[in-house]
Design a protein around this motif. Structure first.
Motif, PDB file in Angstrom:
ATOM      1  N   GLY A 143       0.800  -1.220   0.000  1.00 13.08           N
ATOM      2  CA  GLY A 143       0.000   0.000   0.000  1.00 13.08           C
ATOM      3  C   GLY A 143       0.829   1.264   0.000  1.00 13.08           C
ATOM      4  N   ARG A 144       0.642   2.058  -1.040  1.00 12.00           N
ATOM      5  CA  ARG A 144       1.256   3.379  -1.103  1.00 12.00           C
ATOM      6  C   ARG A 144       0.187   4.450  -1.323  1.00 12.00           C
ATOM      7  NH1 ARG A 144       4.754   0.443   0.599  1.00 12.00           N
ATOM      8  NH2 ARG A 144       6.852   0.148  -0.292  1.00 12.00           N
ATOM      9  N   GLY A 145      -1.081   4.078  -1.133  1.00 12.78           N
ATOM     10  CA  GLY A 145      -2.158   5.046  -1.297  1.00 12.78           C
ATOM     11  C   GLY A 145      -2.017   6.195  -0.314  1.00 12.78           C
ATOM     12  N   GLY A 146      -2.032   7.413  -0.827  1.00 13.73           N
ATOM     13  CA  GLY A 146      -1.927   8.595   0.030  1.00 13.73           C
ATOM     14  C   GLY A 146      -0.511   8.974   0.397  1.00 13.73           C
ATOM     15  N   VAL A 147       0.477   8.259  -0.133  1.00 13.62           N
ATOM     16  CA  VAL A 147       1.877   8.581   0.163  1.00 13.62           C
ATOM     17  C   VAL A 147       2.423   9.503  -0.922  1.00 13.62           C
ATOM     18  CG1 VAL A 147       4.211   7.671   0.443  1.00 13.62           C
ATOM     19  CG2 VAL A 147       2.271   6.426   1.405  1.00 13.62           C
ATOM     20  N   ALA A 148       2.989  10.617  -0.514  1.00 15.78           N
ATOM     21  CA  ALA A 148       3.624  11.545  -1.446  1.00 15.78           C
ATOM     22  C   ALA A 148       4.857  12.137  -0.767  1.00 15.78           C
ATOM     23  CB  ALA A 148       2.665  12.659  -1.856  1.00 15.78           C
ATOM     24  N   LYS A 149       5.963  12.177  -1.494  1.00 19.49           N
ATOM     25  CA  LYS A 149       7.222  12.724  -0.987  1.00 19.49           C
ATOM     26  C   LYS A 149       7.617  12.076   0.344  1.00 19.49           C
ATOM     27  CE  LYS A 149       6.594  17.155  -3.320  1.00 19.49           C
ATOM     28  NZ  LYS A 149       6.515  18.643  -3.179  1.00 19.49           N
ATOM     29  N   LEU A 202      -0.956   2.461  -7.024  1.00 18.48           N
ATOM     30  CA  LEU A 202      -2.375   2.782  -7.056  1.00 18.48           C
ATOM     31  C   LEU A 202      -2.698   3.903  -6.073  1.00 18.48           C
ATOM     32  CD1 LEU A 202      -3.989  -0.792  -7.107  1.00 18.48           C
ATOM     33  CD2 LEU A 202      -3.398   0.662  -9.044  1.00 18.48           C
ATOM     34  N   THR A 203      -3.679   4.714  -6.452  1.00 20.56           N
ATOM     35  CA  THR A 203      -4.165   5.762  -5.561  1.00 20.56           C
ATOM     36  C   THR A 203      -4.959   5.133  -4.406  1.00 20.56           C
ATOM     37  OG1 THR A 203      -6.242   6.003  -6.761  1.00 20.56           O
ATOM     38  CG2 THR A 203      -4.373   7.350  -7.513  1.00 20.56           C
ATOM     39  N   THR A 204      -5.276   5.951  -3.429  1.00 19.05           N
ATOM     40  CA  THR A 204      -6.074   5.468  -2.299  1.00 19.05           C
ATOM     41  C   THR A 204      -7.408   4.909  -2.771  1.00 19.05           C
ATOM     42  OG1 THR A 204      -5.046   6.984  -0.717  1.00 19.05           O
ATOM     43  CG2 THR A 204      -7.234   6.162  -0.172  1.00 19.05           C
ATOM     44  N   SER A 205      -8.110   5.637  -3.621  1.00 19.43           N
ATOM     45  CA  SER A 205      -9.420   5.165  -4.080  1.00 19.43           C
ATOM     46  C   SER A 205      -9.288   3.876  -4.888  1.00 19.43           C
ATOM     47  CB  SER A 205     -10.117   6.245  -4.909  1.00 19.43           C
ATOM     48  OG  SER A 205      -9.355   6.590  -6.059  1.00 19.43           O
ATOM     49  N   ALA A 206      -8.220   3.747  -5.663  1.00 22.62           N
ATOM     50  CA  ALA A 206      -8.007   2.516  -6.431  1.00 22.62           C
ATOM     51  C   ALA A 206      -7.718   1.345  -5.501  1.00 22.62           C
ATOM     52  CB  ALA A 206      -6.859   2.708  -7.419  1.00 22.62           C
ATOM     53  N   GLN A 207      -6.983   1.579  -4.428  1.00 23.99           N
ATOM     54  CA  GLN A 207      -6.716   0.515  -3.460  1.00 23.99           C
ATOM     55  C   GLN A 207      -8.000   0.050  -2.782  1.00 23.99           C
ATOM     56  OE1 GLN A 207      -4.225  -1.284  -3.081  1.00 23.99           O
ATOM     57  NE2 GLN A 207      -2.280  -0.214  -3.231  1.00 23.99           N
ATOM     58  N   VAL A 208      -8.877   0.978  -2.481  1.00 25.69           N
ATOM     59  CA  VAL A 208     -10.171   0.605  -1.907  1.00 25.69           C
ATOM     60  C   VAL A 208     -10.938  -0.282  -2.876  1.00 25.69           C
ATOM     61  CG1 VAL A 208     -12.445   1.498  -1.208  1.00 25.69           C
ATOM     62  CG2 VAL A 208     -10.353   2.628  -0.412  1.00 25.69           C
ATOM     63  N   GLN A 209     -10.973   0.109  -4.138  1.00 26.00           N
ATOM     64  CA  GLN A 209     -11.666  -0.686  -5.141  1.00 26.00           C
ATOM     65  C   GLN A 209     -11.026  -2.051  -5.313  1.00 26.00           C
ATOM     66  OE1 GLN A 209     -14.514  -0.127  -6.543  1.00 26.00           O
ATOM     67  NE2 GLN A 209     -14.453  -1.985  -7.797  1.00 26.00           N
ATOM     68  N   LEU A 210      -9.699  -2.097  -5.302  1.00 29.43           N
ATOM     69  CA  LEU A 210      -9.008  -3.379  -5.438  1.00 29.43           C
ATOM     70  C   LEU A 210      -9.353  -4.303  -4.270  1.00 29.43           C
ATOM     71  CD1 LEU A 210      -6.991  -5.237  -6.843  1.00 29.43           C
ATOM     72  CD2 LEU A 210      -5.171  -4.108  -5.531  1.00 29.43           C
ATOM     73  N   GLY A 211      -9.386  -3.778  -3.070  1.00 30.14           N
ATOM     74  CA  GLY A 211      -9.762  -4.595  -1.925  1.00 30.14           C
ATOM     75  C   GLY A 211     -11.134  -5.224  -2.091  1.00 30.14           C
ATOM     76  N   LYS A 212     -12.057  -4.466  -2.635  1.00 31.63           N
ATOM     77  CA  LYS A 212     -13.402  -4.994  -2.886  1.00 31.63           C
ATOM     78  C   LYS A 212     -13.364  -6.080  -3.959  1.00 31.63           C
ATOM     79  CE  LYS A 212     -15.792  -0.685  -1.648  1.00 31.63           C
ATOM     80  NZ  LYS A 212     -16.653   0.418  -2.160  1.00 31.63           N
TER      81      LYS A 212
END
Length: 256
Positions: A36-42, A235-245
């Motif tokens: 998980g790298r959703g929401g990680v920047a710099k 993947l972005t945070t929203s994409a990670q949520v969708q992937l989990g589903k």
């Protein structure tokens, strides 16, 4: 309906009692998109937790010290130390599985992913393979059953022609080895076909993932999920949520 079974040590030093017949354990393995790298920047996680990834006392994680605690984002904190972790697919997976099948009682998530790892680093006898086994065995110590492995890996292999061409053989070998060492020859495995076109042999790896024909191995295709603009890999945070589903729906369809 359920009988009182156990109390689990939480990071807050409190103990929660859960009513369930046995813990349903899921192993999360692969590389950075599973961690998980959703929401990680710099190098910093923004701390935003989507509703679908909310904590629930029925969802535990095995931490780096092999202690069960209440699961929360970032799920791989302390496990994947290659880079800062953020939102991955694990929590949205667990929440949806519990919503669809509350009889599972308690879900135990066992994070094992590590960023930047190609398939050879998961070969039987390797450090990551042995760590996965150690964590899986520890998860079983106080009861429960491993229900599935969630696997998302392959970006690193798409950058090298030889690794890409050998990927399918090595992937199947890994799946068979881990099932054998966990003494579960029919253990469900839900793997992810790559979303990130990071290497020239991306399609070779994807084809191997989509065409892995083993009993109780299913593949969800992440192609089309949103990838972060700043790195084109994660993947972005929203994409990670969708992937989990997507992973949850695939697991529930296996019906084991």
């Amino acid at each position: 309906m359920f009988m009182f079974l156990a109390a689990f040590q939480l990071q807050s030093s409190e103990c929660l009692a859960f009513a369930c017949s046995e813990k349903s354990i899921f192993i999360l393995a692969g590389q950075s998109n599973m961690a998980g790298r959703g929401g990680v920047a710099k190098g910093t996680w923004d701390g935003c937790v989507p509703r679908e990834c909310r904590p629930d006392p029925r969802i535990l994680r095995l931490n780096a010290n092999l202690v069960w605690e209440e699961a929360r984002e970032p799920l791989h904190a302390g496990i994947d130390t290659s880079n800062p972790c953020g939102v991955g697919p694990g929590m949205s997976f667990a929440n949806l599985v519990l919503e669809r099948d509350p009889c599972l009682g308690v879900i135990g998530l066992v994070p094992c992913a590590f960023g930047g790892t190609n398939i050879t680093r998961w070969k039987r006898g390797s450090e990551l393979y042995n760590r996965l086994l150690t964590r899986a065995y520890a998860a079983l110590q106080d009861g429960g059953k491993i229900r599935a492995i969630l696997w998302y890996q392959g970006e690193s292999d798409s950058t090298d022609e030889t690794r890409a061409k050998m990927y399918k053989m090595r992937l199947i070998e890994f799946f068979l080895d881990i099932r054998r060492d966990l003494a579960s020859p029919a253990l469900p495995i839900v793997q992810v076909a790559l979303a990130s076109d990071v290497g020239p042999y991306f399609e070779v790896v994807r084809e191997a993932q989509l065409r892995t024909e083993l009993p109780n191995v299913v593949c969800v295709d992440a192609m089309g999920l949103e990838v972060k603009e700043n790195d084109t890999l994660h993947l972005t945070t929203s994409a990670q949520v969708q992937l989990g589903k997507m992973l949850a729906n695939a697991f529930l369809r296996i019906g084991i």
